[in-house]
Scaffold this active site. Structure first.
Site, PDB file in Angstrom:
ATOM      1  N   LYS A  47       0.827  -1.199   0.000  1.00 45.99           N
ATOM      2  CA  LYS A  47       0.000   0.000   0.000  1.00 45.99           C
ATOM      3  C   LYS A  47       0.864   1.253   0.000  1.00 45.99           C
ATOM      4  CE  LYS A  47      -2.678  -2.333   3.527  1.00 45.99           C
ATOM      5  NZ  LYS A  47      -3.138  -2.218   4.923  1.00 45.99           N
ATOM      6  N   GLU A 103       7.369   2.391  -6.630  1.00 45.44           N
ATOM      7  CA  GLU A 103       7.493   1.908  -5.249  1.00 45.44           C
ATOM      8  C   GLU A 103       7.778   3.089  -4.316  1.00 45.44           C
ATOM      9  OE1 GLU A 103       6.756   0.096  -3.032  1.00 45.44           O
ATOM     10  OE2 GLU A 103       8.123  -1.536  -2.597  1.00 45.44           O
ATOM     11  N   ASP A 104       7.385   2.957  -3.063  1.00 44.37           N
ATOM     12  CA  ASP A 104       7.625   4.037  -2.106  1.00 44.37           C
ATOM     13  C   ASP A 104       9.087   4.131  -1.699  1.00 44.37           C
ATOM     14  OD1 ASP A 104       7.551   1.622  -0.720  1.00 44.37           O
ATOM     15  OD2 ASP A 104       6.205   2.309   0.861  1.00 44.37           O
ATOM     16  N   ASP A 107      14.588  -0.337   0.585  1.00 42.75           N
ATOM     17  CA  ASP A 107      15.312  -0.472   1.846  1.00 42.75           C
ATOM     18  C   ASP A 107      16.359  -1.573   1.665  1.00 42.75           C
ATOM     19  OD1 ASP A 107      15.833  -0.111   4.605  1.00 42.75           O
ATOM     20  OD2 ASP A 107      14.314  -1.550   5.188  1.00 42.75           O
ATOM     21  N   LYS A 135      17.219   3.903   0.559  1.00 44.62           N
ATOM     22  CA  LYS A 135      18.138   3.858   1.706  1.00 44.62           C
ATOM     23  C   LYS A 135      19.282   2.918   1.339  1.00 44.62           C
ATOM     24  CE  LYS A 135      14.736   3.101   5.048  1.00 44.62           C
ATOM     25  NZ  LYS A 135      14.276   2.618   6.359  1.00 44.62           N
ATOM     26  N   ASP A 163       4.018   3.806   6.235  1.00 44.13           N
ATOM     27  CA  ASP A 163       3.360   3.574   7.520  1.00 44.13           C
ATOM     28  C   ASP A 163       4.282   2.959   8.554  1.00 44.13           C
ATOM     29  OD1 ASP A 163       3.505   0.966   6.205  1.00 44.13           O
ATOM     30  OD2 ASP A 163       2.243   0.281   7.860  1.00 44.13           O
TER      31      ASP A 163
HETATM   32  P1  IMP Z   1      12.763  -3.780   1.360  1.00 45.21           P
HETATM   33  O1  IMP Z   1      12.223  -5.074   0.871  1.00 45.21           O
HETATM   34  O2  IMP Z   1      13.611  -3.961   2.605  1.00 45.21           O
HETATM   35  O3  IMP Z   1      13.462  -2.967   0.301  1.00 45.21           O
HETATM   36  O4  IMP Z   1      11.558  -2.929   1.924  1.00 45.21           O
HETATM   37  C1  IMP Z   1      10.585  -2.470   1.126  1.00 45.21           C
HETATM   38  C2  IMP Z   1       9.323  -2.217   1.893  1.00 45.21           C
HETATM   39  O5  IMP Z   1       9.514  -2.128   3.309  1.00 45.21           O
HETATM   40  C3  IMP Z   1       8.788  -0.883   1.449  1.00 45.21           C
HETATM   41  O6  IMP Z   1       7.939  -1.033   0.345  1.00 45.21           O
HETATM   42  C4  IMP Z   1       8.073  -0.417   2.678  1.00 45.21           C
HETATM   43  O7  IMP Z   1       6.751  -0.884   2.672  1.00 45.21           O
HETATM   44  C5  IMP Z   1       8.811  -1.027   3.834  1.00 45.21           C
HETATM   45  N1  IMP Z   1       9.783  -0.076   4.404  1.00 45.21           N
HETATM   46  C6  IMP Z   1      11.114  -0.104   4.321  1.00 45.21           C
HETATM   47  N2  IMP Z   1      11.676   0.937   4.955  1.00 45.21           N
HETATM   48  C7  IMP Z   1      10.646   1.660   5.446  1.00 45.21           C
HETATM   49  C8  IMP Z   1      10.575   2.879   6.193  1.00 45.21           C
HETATM   50  O8  IMP Z   1      11.568   3.542   6.555  1.00 45.21           O
HETATM   51  N3  IMP Z   1       9.324   3.296   6.524  1.00 45.21           N
HETATM   52  C9  IMP Z   1       8.199   2.624   6.168  1.00 45.21           C
HETATM   53  N4  IMP Z   1       8.232   1.497   5.458  1.00 45.21           N
HETATM   54  C10 IMP Z   1       9.442   1.009   5.107  1.00 45.21           C
END
Ligand code: IMP
Length: 179
Positions: A47, A103-104, A107, A135, A163
């Protein structure tokens, strides 16, 4: 109210609404320029990317079709990086089509790595990523995102769709949540 002016006590504003708007405009202009004469399918990830994509499509001059996926990643608290599961898939057939994932935040990169693998086998004509935030210090798998709004330090951020426990998505800015 989620969108009220002063941030809740535990949140420090990192990126203002004006800065977000400027970045969204810049990204939209880049996308319009790069895809001139083509019609990519915008695939946003629910979301978190909901607010971003809503603003992005209003800044894009091109009239691009839209689809979404629901992806859940299992992590603990403010740490993502557990296993990733595709909860809801695309409705659109993407074979031989240009696809742009919206994508938002990137990470660890695990979510997008899974999404890319999931979509690549369907042989889209092209597959690119537009992420509002990145990040890089947290990356566990390399993700090559063509469009990035802001590179941010390793802090947990909320607002503008992002969120913490399904809260704070409605904030008009992006803020750091105190642990
Ligand atoms: P990844 O798989 O670790 O790259 O994380 C991706 C998902 O984790 C994003 O689409 C977010 O929904 C969530 N996420 C990662 N970092 C944050 C943050 O700092 N705040 C909120 N959601 C995060």
């Amino acid at each position: 109210m989620a969108g009220s002016d002063s941030p809740p006590p535990k949140i420090r504003v990192l990126i203002t609404p004006e800065q977000i708007q400027e970045a969204v405009r810049r990204l939209a202009a880049e996308i319009d320029r790069d895809y001139a004469g083509r019609t990519p399918l915008l695939v946003f990830i629910m979301k978190g990317a909901l607010v971003f994509v809503a603003d992005l499509i209003r800044e894009l001059r091109g009239d691009y079709p839209l689809d979404f996926m629901v992806v859940s990643s299992y992590g603990t608290g403010t740490r993502s990086g557990g296993s990733v599961r595709i909860v809801a898939d695309l409705k659109e057939d993407i074979r031989d089509r240009d696809v742009l994932i919206v994508e938002d935040i990137i990470d660890t990169g695990l979510t997008l790595a899974e999404v890319l693998e999931h979509l690549r086998v369907r042989q889209p004509a092209s597959l690119e990523i537009c992420a509002l935030l990145s990040k890089p210090s947290r990356r566990r798998v390399e993700i090559d995102a063509r469009y990035v709004g802001f590179v941010i330090p390793d802090a947990f951020v909320v607002g503008y769709g992002l969120d913490y426990g399904d809260r704070y998505r409605g904030l008009p800015y992006i803020g750091v949540l105190d642990p």
